[in-house]
Design an enzyme around this catalytic site. Structure first.
Site, mmCIF file in Angstrom:
data_model
loop_
_atom_site.group_PDB
_atom_site.id
_atom_site.type_symbol
_atom_site.label_atom_id
_atom_site.label_comp_id
_atom_site.label_asym_id
_atom_site.label_seq_id
_atom_site.Cartn_x
_atom_site.Cartn_y
_atom_site.Cartn_z
ATOM 1 C CG ASN A 7 -1.929 1.086 1.234
ATOM 2 O OD1 ASN A 7 -1.617 2.233 0.908
ATOM 3 N ND2 ASN A 7 -3.147 0.772 1.619
ATOM 4 C CG HIS A 10 0.443 6.227 4.973
ATOM 5 N ND1 HIS A 10 -0.440 7.241 5.267
ATOM 6 C CD2 HIS A 10 -0.178 5.066 5.311
ATOM 7 C CE1 HIS A 10 -1.540 6.714 5.792
ATOM 8 N NE2 HIS A 10 -1.406 5.413 5.821
ATOM 9 C CG HIS A 43 -8.321 4.116 0.915
ATOM 10 N ND1 HIS A 43 -8.545 3.946 2.275
ATOM 11 C CD2 HIS A 43 -9.504 4.535 0.409
ATOM 12 C CE1 HIS A 43 -9.797 4.250 2.559
ATOM 13 N NE2 HIS A 43 -10.400 4.625 1.440
ATOM 14 N NE ARG A 45 -8.577 7.261 4.563
ATOM 15 C CZ ARG A 45 -9.458 6.930 5.508
ATOM 16 N NH1 ARG A 45 -10.591 7.618 5.622
ATOM 17 N NH2 ARG A 45 -9.215 5.937 6.333
ATOM 18 N NE ARG A 49 -7.904 11.041 5.737
ATOM 19 C CZ ARG A 49 -8.439 10.575 6.870
ATOM 20 N NH1 ARG A 49 -7.723 9.786 7.669
ATOM 21 N NH2 ARG A 49 -9.669 10.887 7.206
ATOM 22 C CD GLU A 70 -7.293 -0.490 0.825
ATOM 23 O OE1 GLU A 70 -6.984 -1.581 1.332
ATOM 24 O OE2 GLU A 70 -7.088 0.606 1.380
ATOM 25 C CB THR A 101 -9.709 1.468 7.589
ATOM 26 O OG1 THR A 101 -9.493 2.169 6.362
ATOM 27 C CG2 THR A 101 -11.014 0.700 7.511
ATOM 28 C CD GLU A 151 -7.119 -6.356 2.714
ATOM 29 O OE1 GLU A 151 -6.217 -5.790 3.354
ATOM 30 O OE2 GLU A 151 -7.421 -6.052 1.546
ATOM 31 C CG HIS A 194 -5.681 -2.011 9.423
ATOM 32 N ND1 HIS A 194 -5.913 -0.988 8.533
ATOM 33 C CD2 HIS A 194 -5.686 -1.452 10.646
ATOM 34 C CE1 HIS A 194 -6.076 0.144 9.190
ATOM 35 N NE2 HIS A 194 -5.934 -0.111 10.480
#
Length: 244
Positions: A7, A10, A43, A45, A49, A70, A101, A151, A194
Site C-alpha cells: 500500500n 503514505h 486508497h 479517500r 488526504r 480501495e 480504517t 480481506e 492492517h
C-alpha cells in the site's frame, strides 16, 4: 506462494504534507515491484488526504502490477472505478474523522445495497473484495452479495500484540484463523491486512487459507531506516519463512 500487496498511500501522505511533487507514489510502486511486491494498493479517500485522482490516473497508465483500488461504497468512487476498471476493487468503511480504517465493513447490515453496488463492478471485470472483520455473519454475507474476495482486518490482533495483551491477542488470532477457514469453505479468496509489522506478520502469514497480505504504513515507515527495497524484501522474507 502468499502474495504481498504494498500500500503506497503514505508515500502520498508525505508528499502532501509539503505540497511538493515528491515523494512520488508511482516511483514507490516501481520500487515495490522491483523488491518483490505482487501488487499495489492505493486508497482514494473522499477527502483525498493522501492518494489523489491523478495518482490513480498515473498508476493505471503506467503500473504493470495488479492495482488494488480501495474505496468507500459511494457513487463517486464507483464511477471512478468503472472508468478505470482496475484489477481489483476493495470496498472499505470510511469516516472522514478517522485516522485510518477503524474496523471492517458491516456487510450483513447492508446486504441489498452492497449487492447492487458490487454488480456493475463485477460486470466491468473488477475482482471485488470486501474489507471485513472475522465475524461469521460478515463472511457469510460477503459471499451472498457477490464478492470474490474478503480481506480480514488484522488491526485488533496487531494492537493487542503492541499492548502486550497476549491472551487476547492469541484469541484474536484464533478467530482470524477460523474466519479464514470459513471464507475459504464458502469459495471466497481470503486476504488479510492492517497494522502488520515484522513482529506480527508471521502468525498471520502462516494461516494456510490466505492468498494475499496487504501492508502499507509499517513498510513506508520502516523505509526511513532500511530503504523501501530493504523493508519490502525483509517483509517478503518473513512471510515466506512463516509459510515454510
Amino acid at each position: 506462494m502468499l502474495r504481498l500487496g504494498v500500500n503506497i498511500d503514505h508515500v502520498a501522505t508525505l508528499r502532501n504534507a509539503r505540497g511538493t511533487p515528491w515523494p512520488d507514489p508511482m516511483r514507490a510502486a516501481e520500487l515495490a515491484q522491483a523488491a518483490g511486491a505482487d501488487g499495489i494498493t492505493a486508497h482514494l479517500r473522499e477527502d483525498r488526504r493522501h492518494i489523489r485522482d491523478e495518482d490513480i490516473d498515473t498508476l493505471m497508465a503506467r503500473l504493470t502490477l495488479p492495482l488494488n483500488f480501495e474505496m468507500a461504497a459511494t457513487p463517486e468512487m464507483q464511477a471512478i472505478a468503472l472508468r478505470h476498471r482496475p484489477h481489483a476493487v476493495c470496498i472499505v468503511p470510511e469516516k472522514r474523522e478517522e485516522r485510518t480504517t477503524e474496523g471492517g465493513l458491516d456487510v450483513a447490515g447492508q446486504e441489498e445495497a452492497l449487492a447492487a453496488f458490487i454488480a456493475p463492478l463485477r460486470e466491468a471485470g473488477c475482482r471485488v473484495s470486501l474489507f471485513i472483520g472475522h465475524q461469521p455473519e460478515q463472511i457469510r454475507a460477503s459471499a451472498r452479495v457477490g464478492a470474490a474476495v474478503v480481506e480480514l482486518h488484522t488491526g485488533a490482533y496487531c494492537d493487542l500484540d503492541t499492548e502486550g495483551r497476549h491472551d487476547e491477542r492469541d484469541a484474536e488470532l484464533q478467530a482470524l484463523q477460523q474466519g479464514a477457514r470459513l471464507a475459504a469453505d464458502l469459495g471466497l479468496e481470503v486476504h488479510a491486512g492492517h497494522g502488520l509489522t515484522f513482529g506480527t506478520v508471521g502468525p498471520i502469514a502462516a494461516i494456510p487459507q490466505l492468498a494475499e497480505l496487504n501492508i502499507g504504513h509499517f513498510l513506508i515507515g520502516e523505509s526511513v531506516f532500511l530503504g523501501l527495497d530493504g523493508a519490502i524484501r525483509e517483509m517478503r522474507r518473513r512471510m515466506d519463512m512463516a509459510r515454510a
